[in-house]
Enzyme design. Structure first.
Site, short mmCIF file in Angstrom:
data_model
loop_
_atom_site.label_atom_id
_atom_site.label_comp_id
_atom_site.label_asym_id
_atom_site.label_seq_id
_atom_site.Cartn_x
_atom_site.Cartn_y
_atom_site.Cartn_z
N GLY A 140 56.93 18.71 104.27
CA GLY A 140 56.57 18.29 102.92
C GLY A 140 55.67 19.29 102.23
N PRO A 144 56.35 16.61 92.84
CA PRO A 144 57.01 16.44 91.54
C PRO A 144 56.57 17.50 90.52
CG PRO A 144 56.24 14.32 92.37
CD PRO A 144 55.74 15.35 93.33
N TRP A 172 61.71 15.92 97.09
CA TRP A 172 62.85 16.71 97.54
C TRP A 172 62.72 17.12 99.01
CZ3 TRP A 172 66.30 15.98 94.08
CH2 TRP A 172 65.98 15.99 92.73
N THR A 174 63.87 17.27 102.67
CA THR A 174 65.04 17.11 103.55
C THR A 174 64.64 16.35 104.81
OG1 THR A 174 65.92 19.20 102.71
CG2 THR A 174 66.85 18.38 104.79
N GLU A 373 64.01 26.85 99.05
CA GLU A 373 63.51 27.99 99.83
C GLU A 373 63.25 29.22 98.96
OE1 GLU A 373 62.60 27.81 102.79
OE2 GLU A 373 63.48 25.88 103.33
C1 FAD Z 1 68.40 19.18 98.21
C2 FAD Z 1 67.03 19.79 98.25
C3 FAD Z 1 66.32 19.81 99.45
C4 FAD Z 1 65.01 20.32 99.48
N1 FAD Z 1 64.29 20.27 100.66
C5 FAD Z 1 62.95 20.57 100.63
C6 FAD Z 1 62.14 20.33 101.79
O1 FAD Z 1 62.62 19.94 102.87
N2 FAD Z 1 60.80 20.56 101.70
C7 FAD Z 1 60.21 21.00 100.54
O2 FAD Z 1 58.99 21.17 100.53
N3 FAD Z 1 60.97 21.25 99.43
C8 FAD Z 1 62.31 21.02 99.45
N4 FAD Z 1 63.08 21.24 98.31
C9 FAD Z 1 62.42 21.66 97.07
C10 FAD Z 1 62.72 23.07 96.66
O3 FAD Z 1 62.11 23.98 97.52
C11 FAD Z 1 62.28 23.22 95.18
O4 FAD Z 1 63.22 22.53 94.42
C12 FAD Z 1 62.17 24.67 94.74
O5 FAD Z 1 61.04 25.28 95.31
C13 FAD Z 1 62.07 24.82 93.20
O6 FAD Z 1 61.11 23.98 92.69
P1 FAD Z 1 61.49 23.03 91.44
O7 FAD Z 1 62.75 22.33 91.75
O8 FAD Z 1 60.28 22.21 91.15
O9 FAD Z 1 61.80 24.01 90.25
P2 FAD Z 1 60.73 24.73 89.26
O10 FAD Z 1 59.68 25.42 90.08
O11 FAD Z 1 60.30 23.77 88.24
O12 FAD Z 1 61.65 25.83 88.61
C14 FAD Z 1 62.59 25.55 87.56
C15 FAD Z 1 63.18 26.87 87.09
O13 FAD Z 1 62.13 27.71 86.59
C16 FAD Z 1 62.16 28.95 87.27
N5 FAD Z 1 60.80 29.50 87.40
C17 FAD Z 1 59.69 28.89 87.91
N6 FAD Z 1 58.65 29.74 87.90
C18 FAD Z 1 59.11 30.94 87.43
C19 FAD Z 1 58.54 32.22 87.19
N7 FAD Z 1 57.26 32.47 87.48
N8 FAD Z 1 59.34 33.19 86.66
C20 FAD Z 1 60.64 32.95 86.40
N9 FAD Z 1 61.25 31.77 86.59
C21 FAD Z 1 60.50 30.77 87.12
C22 FAD Z 1 62.77 28.66 88.61
O14 FAD Z 1 63.27 29.82 89.25
C23 FAD Z 1 63.85 27.65 88.22
O15 FAD Z 1 64.96 28.35 87.74
C24 FAD Z 1 64.43 20.83 98.29
C25 FAD Z 1 65.17 20.86 97.10
C26 FAD Z 1 66.46 20.36 97.08
C27 FAD Z 1 67.24 20.38 95.79
#
Ligand code: FAD
Length: 394
Positions: A140, A144, A172, A174, A373
């Protein structure tokens, strides 16, 4: 003088990458491939459609084959090379990215921090049972409001006598709802600590996230920590900064560089077989130049990405791999795998949109792999900083 051989290359291994693997690596690769062919491929389309997973059975099977925490030494783990771990990820993801995620999370994100930063007692307590699949773990970090910038996390741990009280929400995650323990990263006054949270601890809950259109053969959950009380020996003693979770992510990203090529290979092979059988205008569609172009582009992408992954594996095994090089593999192989999946989908025409073939499923899954990742953009910035010396983050 050495001469060019005129033997026709194998369409499934055009550059003979097989010849770069040791006998032991091939044996492991074949074992995982056979398991995936027999136990995953015939069933995973239905699991994906239902949004379900026989998690306990899979955990036991993976434990028996020795895939859980396989690259870790001791405590019941197989202690294989990093390259062997990568090859296993590749074969698992040729089945489904969700199946590979299950193994990656258990080994690289839940077991690895305990193995690397845990006390001897924590290692003895958890790792042997996690290696057999008796205990399932999750990781974890994401919240959000804290995704690409995990250092902005709000989940916190405060002292109460000799105990810790954890509060916050992870998103999110897994394996969250099926996990027996969650490795939760939380802010304390002086940094960030990792906690081993047994999921039956009062105040902990993990509702499953539904309505996913990607990675459906994988459980994804929210973790809610509402005044979760833990004794001090549930904190990982070996790390107290973001170095903890980030080092776990490097392990998992490494596996993804291989895994993505498994999904891509499955798409390419499906498209190749289809193009040789499907006839239009009285000819196999594979005889049309435009289709051959697609098949060749896919084949080249799969071979090139597999070579990159293998190179990273060899560097990890010799101890020279850097996080920026891991970013190279994750960034390039995942985006190319997505391209391959989309191209394969077009070769299959209307059949390409069904779950009778694996292509659309891989394509949808890879959208998650593109984002988790470290997103494609974040890996771009990591490499951008490495080549310019200028950080785009701060
Ligand atoms: C099915 C699934 C399983 C997952 N499993 C895990 C898990 O086991 N453990 C865990 O901890 N997390 C998990 N995640 C979370 C995942 O690691 C995050 O979704 C990911 O790090 C991106 O964060 P966010 O979705 O909040 O997107 P955001 O960080 O909000 O990003 C949204 C967009 O903005 C872009 N962006 C953000 N900052 C910048 C920047 N500085 N410059 C340019 N572009 C930027 C991003 O690249 C992206 O395109 C999982 C996600 C999914 C969908």
């Amino acid at each position: 003088m050495s001469e060019i051989s005129f033997d026709r290359p194998d369409p499934h291994d055009f550059l003979d990458i097989d010849s770069l693997l040791s006998a032991e690596e091939k044996l492991l690769r074949d074992t995982v491939r056979q398991y995936v062919d027999k136990e995953i491929n015939p069933k995973v389309g239905d699991w994906w459609e239902d949004g379900s997973l026989p998690d306990k059975q899979l955990a036991r099977d993976f434990g028996e084959i020795g895939l859980l925490g396989m690259h870790l030494e001791g405590y019941g783990c197989a202690g294989t090379s990093a390259t062997a771990y990568g090859l296993a990820c590749l074969e698992l993801e040729a089945g489904d990215s969700g199946i590979r995620s299950f193994v990656s999370v258990q080994g690289s994100l839940a077991m690895f921090p305990i193995w690397k930063f845990g006390s001897e007692e924590q290692k003895e307590t958890w790792l042997p049972r996690m290696a057999t699949g008796e205990v399932i773990g999750c990781f974890g970090l994401t919240e959000p409001d804290s995704g690409s910038d995990p250092s902005s996390m709000r989940t916190n741990a405060k002292r109460d006598g000799s105990d810790w009280i954890l509060n916050g929400t992870k998103m999110w995650i897994t394996n969250g709802s099926i996990a027996d323990i969650a490795v939760v990263w939380a802010r304390i006054d002086e940094g960030v600590r990792g906690f081993i949270v047994p999921t039956d601890t009062p105040g902990f809950s993990a509702p499953e996230i539904k309505k996913k259109a990607s990675l459906r053969a994988s459980v994804t959950s929210e973790l809610i920590l509402d005044n979760v009380r833990l004794p001090d020996d549930f904190v990982l003693p070996g790390v107290s900064s973001m170095r903890g979770p980030l080092s776990c992510l490097n392990e998992a990203r490494f596996g993804i560089a291989f895994g993505a090529m498994g999904a891509a290979r499955s798409c390419y092979e499906t498209a190749l077989a289809y193009a040789k059988e499907r006839e239009q205008f009285d000819k196999p569609i594979g005889s049309f130049q435009l289709t051959q172009r697609k098949l060749v582009e896919m084949m080249v992408a799969v071979q090139r990405g597999t070579l990159v992954a293998l190179h990273l594996g060899r560097r990890k095994d010799e101890g020279t791999l850097t996080p920026e090089q891991v970013s190279f593999g994750k960034f390039d192989n995942v985006r190319n795998a997505l391209d391959v999946a989309r191209t394969a989908r077009s070769v299959l025409g209307a059949n390409g949109i069904t779950l009778e073939y694996p292509v659309m499923r891989h394509m949808a899954n890879l959208e998650t792999v593109f984002t988790y990742e470290g997103t494609n953009e974040i890996h771009t910035l990591i490499m951008g900083e490495a080549i310019t010396g200028l950080s785009a983050f701060s």
